[in-house]
Design an enzyme around this catalytic site. Structure first.
Site, short mmCIF file in Angstrom:
data_model
loop_
_atom_site.label_atom_id
_atom_site.label_comp_id
_atom_site.label_asym_id
_atom_site.label_seq_id
_atom_site.Cartn_x
_atom_site.Cartn_y
_atom_site.Cartn_z
N HIS A 156 20.02 111.47 23.88
CA HIS A 156 19.35 111.01 22.65
C HIS A 156 19.71 109.57 22.33
O HIS A 156 19.95 109.22 21.17
CB HIS A 156 19.67 111.96 21.48
CG HIS A 156 18.43 112.46 20.79
ND1 HIS A 156 17.75 111.72 19.86
CD2 HIS A 156 17.75 113.62 20.92
CE1 HIS A 156 16.71 112.40 19.44
NE2 HIS A 156 16.67 113.55 20.07
N TYR A 198 22.79 116.24 18.47
CA TYR A 198 22.68 115.10 19.39
C TYR A 198 23.86 114.15 19.20
O TYR A 198 24.24 113.84 18.07
CB TYR A 198 21.36 114.38 19.18
CG TYR A 198 20.18 115.28 19.47
CD1 TYR A 198 20.07 115.89 20.72
CD2 TYR A 198 19.22 115.54 18.52
CE1 TYR A 198 19.01 116.73 21.01
CE2 TYR A 198 18.15 116.39 18.79
CZ TYR A 198 18.05 116.98 20.03
OH TYR A 198 17.01 117.82 20.31
MG MG Z 1 15.11 114.63 23.46
#
Ligand code: MG
Length: 434
Positions: free
Chosen positions: A240, A186
């Site tokens: 994210h 992320y």
């Molecule tokens: Mg997610």
């Protein structure tokens, strides 16, 4: 003949089922919760699962639930054992809505990441019990199938543009029509490598998130994916929460030419008011809510049509009972669901989402989560993925069981190293929302 076996035959015809049910149970002792077993298991280091087995006074009849909070598993376990078990024993498992409501106010303070998973655990177990008594899968009790199976989106990714292409292609070859692509982890594509760039003289020298780098890299990645994979595949990306409000607006605009299926969590939950500006500026579809626990978070976004997909985790918002209500709200306002069921989540939570997904017209997509074989061995009836779709076992109730002998081989652990991924830092060493 056991009451359940008798009822199984009688409940085949729904319109007279309740009368037959009353006849069949007349004179039998009322159903009661007699005990709640709390079972913590970690079949892999990043799985910190807390399951419950709700036992009843009918021999052999029990329900399974999950209070999954990978980051506070011991707190969930203690809350179940010390606070909730005594509260639940003696209650009538047939009264799912009533128990949901009384459970909700039992802790006085509510809508938190522990109280909600406890709600979901009991709720799942009660639906499981009701399904077993009716000899039907839970989705039948929720209104029956509105679709044949549950389509999933896959997780693709890699360290380079071409690795991402190859990863996405491998999922498409398995039958997935929806593919989420991340450049590594992320925030990937937005990191300055460890030690590089202008660092403070003392302190942080690890990989550092840089918003502008991310905003430059990720739209280019998706243009590359479109060039190589074409326009048939539906592409997703999970931000994210790493961005500021400005960064979110900028990325949403830059994504327009590549026509995303959705962009997930482009903002942290604290900044959801920015969705009004995003909606006014761009047609890029927005999915939001992986971290939501409170109705005040999702309600305005759904009711004002500011997002396209509601992304809560069914186990973290309070279980099947709550998810059905949110799905109905979504239906009224033209928003779709994309329940968050990936990563460290477990097969019981995956199945509660599955049973809801099958029955709701507002369904959009569900996140893929494929469990290793030792988990299937421990939990017979866990759902299976075939050709990009999720299939439950079709057995009564949730359709899953927990082999306690096998579970005892994997005692609950909390691997702190694995939990550290949520701490992301910028160049000056300050924390960026993960
Ligand atoms: Mg997610």
């Amino acid at each position: 003949m056991r009451r359940r076996d008798l009822l199984g035959g009688l409940l085949a015809a729904p319109w007279w089922a309740s009368e037959l049910y009353a006849q069949a149970t007349r004179g039998l002792p009322p159903l009661k919760i007699t005990d709640v077993k709390v079972i913590g298991v970690s079949p892999r280091p990043h799985y910190s699962w807390v399951f419950i087995k709700v036992l009843t006074n009918e021999p052999g009849l029990y329900g399974l639930g999950s209070a999954n909070n990978r980051y506070l598993a011991w707190a969930a376990k203690a809350a179940l054992e010390k606070h909730m078990r005594p509260f639940w024993i003696g209650k009538d498992p047939d009264r799912i809505e009533d128990l949901w409501q009384s459970n909700h106010v039992r802790s006085y303070w509510r809508n938190g990441p522990i109280t909600n998973v406890i709600q979901a655990a009991l709720d799942s177990a009660l639906w499981d019990i009701k399904g077993k008594r009716a000899n039907m899968p839970v989705y039948q009790l929720l209104g029956g199938k509105a679709r044949e199976a549950v389509p999933l989106y896959a997780h693709a990714g890699g360290p380079t543009f071409d690795a991402c292409v190859e990863s996405a292609r491998s999922w498409m070859e398995k039958g997935f029509r929806h593919v989420r692509v991340q450049m590594g982890g992320y925030g990937g594509g937005g990191f300055i490598p460890p030690g590089e760039g202008s660092r403070p003289e003392t302190g942080f020298s690890g990989k550092a998130f840089d918003e502008e780098t991310y905003l430059d890299t990720i739209p280019k990645l998706f243009r590359h994916l479109r060039d190589k994979l074409g326009w048939q595949v539906k592409l997703l990306h999970d931000v994210h929460e790493h961005l500021t409000g400005w960064g979110a607006l900028e990325l949403a605009k830059r994504f327009e030419p590549v026509r995303m299926f959705f962009v997930e969590d482009i903002l942290p939950p604290e900044q959801i008011d920015y969705y009004k500006q995003i909606r006014g500026l761009t047609t890029t579809p927005m999915a939001m809510g992986e971290l939501f626990t409170h109705p005040h978070e999702w309600r305005p976004l759904i009711a004002n049509r500011l997002i396209d997909f509601f992304r809560g985790r069914v186990g973290m918002i309070g279980g099947i009972t709550q998810a059905k209500k949110i799905a109905a709200l979504c239906e009224q306002f033209g928003v779709r669901t994309a329940f968050q069921e990936g990563g460290e989540n477990d097969p019981i939570n995956q199945l509660i989402a599955y049973h809801v997904d099958l029955t709701i017209p507002s369904f959009g997509i569900q996140e893929e989560n494929d469990f290793p074989e030792e988990v299937h061995e421990m939990m017979p009836g866990a759902a299976r993925i075939r050709g990009g779709y999720l299939y439950g076992s079709d057995k009564p109730g949730l359709g899953i069981d927990l082999n306690e002998q096998i579970a005892a081989k994997y005692p609950l652990v909390d691997d702190h190293r694995n939990a550290d991924w949520t701490t992301v830092r910028g160049m000056d060493g300050s924390v960026v929302r993960p």
